[in-house]
Every structure is written in structure tokens, then in C-alpha cells.
Scaffold this motif. Structure first.
Motif, mmCIF file in Angstrom:
data_model
loop_
_atom_site.group_PDB
_atom_site.id
_atom_site.type_symbol
_atom_site.label_atom_id
_atom_site.label_comp_id
_atom_site.label_asym_id
_atom_site.label_seq_id
_atom_site.Cartn_x
_atom_site.Cartn_y
_atom_site.Cartn_z
ATOM 1 N N PHE A 5 36.420 3.618 16.771
ATOM 2 C CA PHE A 5 35.554 3.412 15.617
ATOM 3 C C PHE A 5 35.367 1.910 15.408
ATOM 4 O O PHE A 5 36.325 1.139 15.531
ATOM 5 N N GLU A 9 32.546 1.624 10.657
ATOM 6 C CA GLU A 9 32.671 3.086 10.683
ATOM 7 C C GLU A 9 33.998 3.511 10.048
ATOM 8 O O GLU A 9 34.060 4.454 9.259
ATOM 9 N N GLY B 12 30.348 6.708 10.302
ATOM 10 C CA GLY B 12 31.796 6.769 10.493
ATOM 11 C C GLY B 12 32.385 8.057 9.950
ATOM 12 O O GLY B 12 33.227 8.697 10.590
ATOM 13 N N ALA B 148 39.835 8.096 12.638
ATOM 14 C CA ALA B 148 39.212 6.778 12.519
ATOM 15 C C ALA B 148 40.111 5.676 13.074
ATOM 16 O O ALA B 148 39.641 4.624 13.497
#
Lengths: 238, 238
Positions: A5, A9, B12, B148
Motif C-alpha cells: 500500500f 492508501e 486504500g 494495509a
């Protein structure tokens, strides 16, 4: 290869997590466009599920008569709930806005069929409750997607599920998990309303942590982890 | 005023949702740094909870002896689970990797104390199960934050919770919600392993949708919503 990411993000994910609110006030009058609703439902549908069972179903409710009937059930349950409190706590309870069944753009009832054979029972022999848990994961996915879309979600649990079952024709073998109110909002509060109105306060993260065994607390390590987590929280709350 | 998400922040969120996997293979040997673990736990701790009850607790498990004991309980339960399948389905089951208790960097057991008075019972008179659901929302928050961060999470439900309770000293009034394996991974698969290995397939979103009442399906509207949701899925899966 792991697809990483970008910083922005990743910040989006933390913003959704820290800026998500259980919304009951501030719903805007405008309708929720179908593409936005569709993205939220699809996010929910891509939740994890035990054995890839995908046991969730979504009732999308716009009919004003149905919503009015649900609202009456809320009013009944809320009156009974209020009677359990006395004095200052009772007065506080009565200041809380706890639903937006009619005021929000759309309602979604999330159900789960734990009798479904999809997934062939994998993972459900020892912990059958994971079917229900999968449907709850779907709710949280949708809730975060909604925040990213600027859409508020309020979860109404002050309803007798038997009344809801009757109004929505939900068969007996299907579990009613949640009744949600969705719509664009004019504001997301920076803190949960239950905190700002003095109902309950946030627990320090450190107090929720045990190490290796339940009850084995380690104050120094717990506080160190809590401190380390601050960066994400601040980034999310900007 | 609503603080909007930029396009990249929103992407994201959808990436986390669509690229999240239930990871059992591909765990890397490297440790999970405390700051990353802390951000994941804090994300979990910022889940919604009924009445702001925050009933979740997290047991962070690194002790190899405890993990070995949990692994033995998994092996027992998995052997019994396998015996329920026959023929091709049995062979398929045996190709599945269903845990990473020892192979992952850290294990986290998520528990919930539904007897906690925090939140003063708000929202729990009619649907007391929402205490448990709050803890499940915490898991999904942590799962998405982990993605993430490039961290894989695997949820192991093939364990007798009574065995787990004994190993982890969890008191009887505390509910064991989930046993999770976390760590950096060398790969996130593009599709769930249960799909690619032919165990179960993804349900079309349209089939999960009802309108106004349970059982009132509307194929055209459902398919239209499913089509509208594609953009987010494609963006997420890039």
C-alpha cells in the motif's frame, strides 16, 4: 509478491477506522445513489467467512410503511429501555438519539443463514458460531467502505428482533444480525457521541491487552504498545 | 463539515477490503515489529461497540510452548473434522492448509466479556448478542489494518474452544471469539484459497439481496446493483 500500500492508501484505511462513527444524527436529506449503495454492499459481501460460506444476506429497505413500522418497534423498545435507568443516568439516556430509521436515506437489515451448507461445514464443527461472526465481519467491511464514501451508518439494536422478523418476513431459521441506517451526512463527529455526551468513555488500549495467557498483564509492555499505536490514530484523526 | 476522502485514500479502503485474505501459507520468517502490531491492535480497539461497551480483550501470544499446545489442539480437531468428509471432498480437505499457529510471527486470541457493565447496558436489552458482535467488528478492523501494513491474518476456528480456554486460562464468563495468526507474508493470493482449490466458489452479490422484505427478490435491480459495484472491486483488485 506482496502488493504494498502507498502511504496515502494506508492512511485511507486508518482514516476509515478512526473517523468511522455510529451515526444517528446529521443525516442529510439527499438520496443515496445506487452506485454508492452498491459499492458498500459489495464491500460487505467481500468479508471473510468461515469455509468461504458467505452466509450473509442483505434486505435493502426503502418502503416508508415498513420503516414506519420498524420505527414504532424501536419506540416501544426504547421506552422500556429508558425505564431501566434512574436519576441522572435516565436524563442522560433521554438526550441520546439512538436511531435514524426514517431520517436516513436507506435501511439495510443484515441476516445470516447458519443452516446453509455452502462451505461444506469447514471450520464450523468446533465453532459453529463463526457463521454468525462472518456476517458481522460483512457489516464492518460495509461500515468502513461507507465512511470512505462519506456515508454514515447507524446500527440500531434497540428493537425486539421478533418484531423485526415479523415486519420483514424473516424465516425462523435465518438470524437477524443487524438493522442499519445509511445515508449521506452533514457531519461526522470527531468523537463518539456516547463519549461527548458523558455516557461512557474510551478504554485505554493498554487495559485490553494480556500476554500469552488471559490475566497475565504486563503494564509496561501494554503501555509501550499503546504509545506506539498513537501515530496511526493521529494520522487517522488528522 | 464532512471530511472527505481523497480518491487515493478511498482506493486504500477498497484495496484493503478486496485484497484481504485469510492467510495460512506464505508467512515470512521475519518478526512482526511492535509498532505494526500496536497499530493493528489499536485499529481493532477502535471498532464500533454497543453502548460504547468496548467488550473486547486481546491475548498476544508469542510463547512457543503455548503455541505448540494450541497446535496440538488444532491437529486433534482437524483430524476429527477430516473424518466427516469422504471421497474427493476428503482428498480436497486434506490439501488445505488451515492454520499457521507456529509458522506465523504472533498469535492473538480475541475474547469478549459480555458481563461487563461498561456502556450501562445501552442497546443490549433487546439484542444482548451485540456485545459479542462488537468484538467481531474489532477483528475485522484489525484484519483490514493488517492488510494495509502488508501483514497477513489467518482465523483458526478448527479448535475446541474448551481446550483453548484451558491452555490460555480464560475464565468461564469470558467468551473466546477468535484465534488469529499474524505475520508478514511473502504473498497475498489474488483469490481466496478455498476458491482456487475448488472447495467453494464466490456467490454473486445479486443473490444475497432482498428488497423491503426477506424473500422479495428483484433480479433486475439486484443485477444492476451488482454491476454498479464492479468499479470498486476492480479498483481494489487492480
Amino acid at each position: 509478491m506482496v502488493s504494498r500500500f502507498s502511504d496515502v492508501e494506508r492512511r485511507g484505511v486508518y482514516r476509515a477506522i478512526y473517523e468511522r462513527r455510529d451515526v444517528r444524527s446529521h443525516f442529510a436529506a439527499e438520496p443515496l445513489p445506487d452506485d454508492v449503495l452498491a459499492r458498500i454492499l459489495s464491500a460487505a459481501h467481500h468479508a471473510p467467512s468461515v469455509g468461504f460460506m458467505q452466509p450473509w444476506e442483505f434486505i435493502v429497505i426503502t418502503d416508508p410503511a415498513i420503516r414506519a413500522a420498524v420505527k414504532r418497534r424501536f419506540d416501544d423498545a426504547n421506552r422500556r429501555a429508558a425505564e431501566l435507568y434512574a436519576g441522572d443516568r435516565r436524563r442522560r439516556y433521554e438526550t441520546l438519539k439512538l436511531e435514524a430509521i426514517v431520517a436516513s436515506a436507506v435501511n439495510v437489515c443484515v441476516t445470516c443463514d447458519p443452516t446453509a451448507t455452502r462451505g461444506h461445514g469447514l471450520g464450523r464443527q468446533t465453532m459453529p458460531e463463526t457463521a454468525i461472526y462472518s456476517a458481522v465481519c460483512a457489516i464492518q467491511n460495509g461500515w468502513l467502505a461507507a465512511r470512505a464514501e462519506g456515508v454514515g451508518v447507524g446500527w440500531v439494536s434497540i428493537i425486539d428482533p421478533r418484531g423485526l422478523r415479523q415486519i420483514l418476513d424473516v424465516p425462523d431459521h435465518v438470524v437477524i444480525i443487524a438493522y442499519l441506517c445509511l445515508g449521506y451526512v452533514t457531519d461526522f463527529e470527531t468523537e463518539p457521541e456516547l463519549a461527548t455526551k458523558g455516557w461512557e468513555q474510551r478504554v485505554p488500549l493498554a487495559e485490553t491487552l494480556h500476554f500469552d495467557r488471559y490475566g497475565r498483564v504486563d503494564g509496561a509492555r501494554a503501555r509501550a504498545l499503546a504509545t506506539l499505536s498513537e501515530a496511526a490514530r493521529i494520522e487517522g484523526a488528522r
